[in-house]
Design a protein around this motif. Structure first.
Motif, PDB file in Angstrom:
ATOM      1  N   VAL A  70     -15.234  60.901 -23.292  1.00  0.00           N
ATOM      2  CA  VAL A  70     -15.194  61.885 -22.208  1.00  0.00           C
ATOM      3  C   VAL A  70     -16.548  61.980 -21.509  1.00  0.00           C
ATOM      4  N   THR A  71     -17.620  61.820 -22.259  1.00  0.00           N
ATOM      5  CA  THR A  71     -18.964  61.886 -21.693  1.00  0.00           C
ATOM      6  C   THR A  71     -19.311  60.642 -20.891  1.00  0.00           C
ATOM      7  N   ARG A  72     -18.862  59.473 -21.368  1.00  0.00           N
ATOM      8  CA  ARG A  72     -19.306  58.207 -20.775  1.00  0.00           C
ATOM      9  C   ARG A  72     -18.469  57.748 -19.581  1.00  0.00           C
ATOM     10  N   LEU A  73     -17.199  58.069 -19.555  1.00  0.00           N
ATOM     11  CA  LEU A  73     -16.331  57.567 -18.486  1.00  0.00           C
ATOM     12  C   LEU A  73     -16.828  57.903 -17.077  1.00  0.00           C
ATOM     13  N   PRO A  74     -17.353  59.110 -16.832  1.00  0.00           N
ATOM     14  CA  PRO A  74     -17.785  59.421 -15.463  1.00  0.00           C
ATOM     15  C   PRO A  74     -18.902  58.529 -14.949  1.00  0.00           C
ATOM     16  N   ILE A  75     -19.639  57.869 -15.828  1.00  0.00           N
ATOM     17  CA  ILE A  75     -20.697  56.965 -15.377  1.00  0.00           C
ATOM     18  C   ILE A  75     -20.109  55.893 -14.465  1.00  0.00           C
ATOM     19  N   ALA A  76     -18.920  55.428 -14.791  1.00  0.00           N
ATOM     20  CA  ALA A  76     -18.241  54.460 -13.935  1.00  0.00           C
ATOM     21  C   ALA A  76     -17.337  55.148 -12.920  1.00  0.00           C
ATOM     22  N   MET A  77     -16.617  56.178 -13.346  1.00  0.00           N
ATOM     23  CA  MET A  77     -15.614  56.793 -12.475  1.00  0.00           C
ATOM     24  C   MET A  77     -16.213  57.417 -11.217  1.00  0.00           C
TER      25      MET A  77
END
Length: 622
Positions: A220-227
């Motif tokens: 949940v923390t890491r996905l927004p880095i790409a999204m």
């Protein structure tokens, strides 16, 4: 630049200890619950379209029964990926079939597949995509067939998920392994790796809550880095092929969170994600061929994720687009195989998928790509895709200013697509630009003062500075000056005139006198006019033709060349020979400035070409 506030925001809503507090009890819970499968089973029995899709899926299952289980194979010395994908495809198909008809043959064959992969020495974490996709396969197999397994079988599958999937993922998140570089990646590796690993954690979350909670929190923390890069309007800089790869796992893990936890922690609300389904729709032309920039192949995008996106964002056009690709009474000619996820996500969609037609033209910002067409749903329609963009993006080629062109059922201006990923240093920041298909000269662009080095700046970022869409005219103008250090100014405009012709116009000013090459790659046969100012393109015995005329400069002529490096360019061994493709070219030597204007008109041979007079007007006046 990474927005760290955005990247961390979803994690604030939960901690590793609390993130699973809403976990759905029991199995299945990934993508669907027992109630969802029961409803799907009823609908398959009563709905003619779903019934037909189920039969097609059964045929796939029968073929799997006759095949041997997958083996540990790394044929290129780097990737187990083909094996991981095969295990995922087989397991999802077999598990869905068991949910629909309860036939134990599907379970037994799924066990042979999964038990074999569980005994692998590893899932090749050195190339972590392989690990992530295999983890997704085991997650679905474990969860969807949970009640069909014995306690001993569950233990085998659960331990494989932990040993081969979640443990190396945890080492990645903790920075203990070099192969864990993907945890901060801003491209498809982020979504694929986090997506597969997240599904694995959710599948065993009740049995291993501490480990699963930590993993899900990291996801949940890491996905927004790409999204975050879907902003502002859903485009994906890695092109349509990697849009599909990234979106497949992005949607998979969001859907799994929603059915397992009842929420996705706001991830699906990240800016631009609700628009992401439009990008490949506009990038696919009337022949179901993509505008295939960024290491993409020509084949269209075939994604069951459109059904999920349609449901999540109440956008019937996404569902309608996917439906047209699939077999069935209302779908027309099938161009895509049915996925188990097509049944799952379409069955729960609204009964109506009617929606207004999409606009003919679209400009996607950030990625800086424009598309224009004369009509939707007409194989003979005129279509052009044109891009500026950023050469430094993952999977980029040196292709700023390139275009593709479809008309009358043919692709006239083509992108060669990727070369062999296993060529020496194919993805390096230096050697990559020695391969023809990666270089500017291998695309439909203007090349300035070509030589042995990169023929565009590999770090250049450029924009479409004007975009206009009107009934009789659509156009886009890109400022490409940053791509060429020796140009004082360089712009390209592409216009669709009366939805019947395409004008490509380049304006270049040099800092010092230099050479200009203009290229257009085609698989058509090219016949030059006697004066060299025109060319006719044709495919075999087809009636379709493309008339290409050089309007400016007055002294220039066309020539036909092989799709091969120029004499002063690098020509490393092993790269594709591009047989069957040639390029229409214009060469201007020792010029201070140039305006190159080329108009292209599709026509049927029996009707003759009807070229409207086109006045060459400076791009500032467009």
């Amino acid at each position: 630049m990474l927005d760290t506030t955005l990247a961390q925001a979803p994690a604030i809503l939960a901690t590793p200890a609390t993130i699973l507090k809403t976990l759905h009890p029991g199995h299945p819970r990934l993508l669907a619950t027992a109630q969802d499968f029961a409803a799907l089973k009823k609908k398959v029995a009563s709905d003619a379209l779903l019934f037909a899709w189920h039969l097609e899926l059964k045929n796939s299952g029968q073929a799997i029964l006759a095949q041997a289980p997958s083996q540990y194979e790394i044929p290129d010395g780097k990737r187990l990926l083909a094996t991981s994908r095969r295990v995922l495809d087989r397991t999802t198909t077999l598990a869905m079939l068991y949910q629909l008809d309860g036939d134990r043959r599907w379970v037994d064959r799924a066990w042979a597949e999964l038990d074999g992969a569980a005994q692998f020495k590893d899932w090749n974490p050195a190339h972590f995509l392989d690990t992530a996709e295999m983890t997704a396969a085991f997650a679905i197999g474990y969860d969807w067939l949970y009640d069909a397994w014995t306690a001993e079988q569950r233990q085998v599958l659960r331990q494989a998920i932990i040993r081969h999937g979640l443990t190396p993922a945890l080492a990645s998140y903790d920075g203990k392994e070099k192969y864990g570089w993907w945890v901060t990646a801003e491209h498809n590796w982020n979504q694929v790796c986090n997506g597969g690993i997240g599904c694995g954690a959710l599948a065993i979350a009740d049995e291993e809550p501490a480990l699963a909670g930590r993993i899900v929190h990291e996801v949940v923390t890491r996905l927004p880095i790409a999204m975050q890069h879907f902003a502002p309007d859903g485009a994906w800089a890695e092109g349509p092929g990697y849009w599909h790869y990234a979106m497949k796992y992005n949607v998979l893990v969001l859907a799994a969170m929603q059915t397992s936890l009842g929420k996705d922690f706001g991830l699906s609300e990240i800016a631009g994600f609700n628009q992401a389904g439009w990008f490949p729709i506009h990038l696919v032309g009337p022949l179901n061929k993509s505008f295939n920039f960024a290491d993409a192949k020509e084949g269209g995008v075939h994604a069951p994720e459109w059904f999920w996106l349609a449901r999540r964002f109440d956008e019937p056009a996404f569902a309608r687009h996917r439906l047209r690709q699939l077999p069935g009474p209302s779908a027309g000619k099938s161009v895509s195989k049915v996925s188990p996820l097509d049944l799952l996500w379409f069955a729960a969609f609204s009964e109506s998928i009617d929606a207004p037609a999409a606009p003919l033209d679209r400009c996607f910002r950030g990625v800086e790509v424009a598309t224009m067409r004369s009509a939707w749903g007409d194989r003979a329609a005129l279509y052009v895709g044109f891009k500026a963009g950023d050469n430094a993006v993952n999977h980029s080629n040196l292709d700023l200013g390139t275009f593709v062109l479809d008309a009358l059922g043919r692709r006239w201006a083509t992108d060669l697509g990727p070369d062999n990923y296993n060529l020496p240093a194919y993805f390096s920041k230096t050697t990559r630009w020695t391969y023809y298909r990666m270089r500017a000269e291998g695309h439909n662009v203007v090349v300035v003062n070509p030589g042995h080095g990169p023929d565009q700046d590999p770090k250049a970022a450029t924009k479409i500075v004007k975009f206009e869409s009107k009934p009789g005219r659509a156009l886009a103008v890109a400022d490409l000056t940053a791509a060429n250090a020796e140009a004082a100014s360089m712009k390209r405009g592409v216009a669709m005139l009366n939805r019947q012709q395409v004008l490509v116009q380049d304006e270049v000013r040099f800092k010092a006198a230099g050479d200009v090459w203009w290229f257009m790659h085609t698989q058509a046969k090219v016949t030059l006019a006697d004066d060299g100012r025109g060319a006719t393109l044709a495919f075999g015995g087809d009636e379709a033709r493309l008339d290409v005329r050089l309007l400016s400069p007055s002294g220039a002529k066309f020539q036909v060349m092989d799709a091969a490096p120029l004499s002063g360019s690098p020509n490393p061994a092993g790269q594709a020979d591009n047989k069957g493709t040639r390029k229409l070219a214009i060469h201007l030597a020792g010029v201070d400035a140039a305006t190159i204007a080329v108009v292209m008109t599709p026509y049927q041979m029996g009707e003759g070409v009807k070229v409207e007079a086109v006045e060459v007007v400076g791009l500032e006046g467009w």
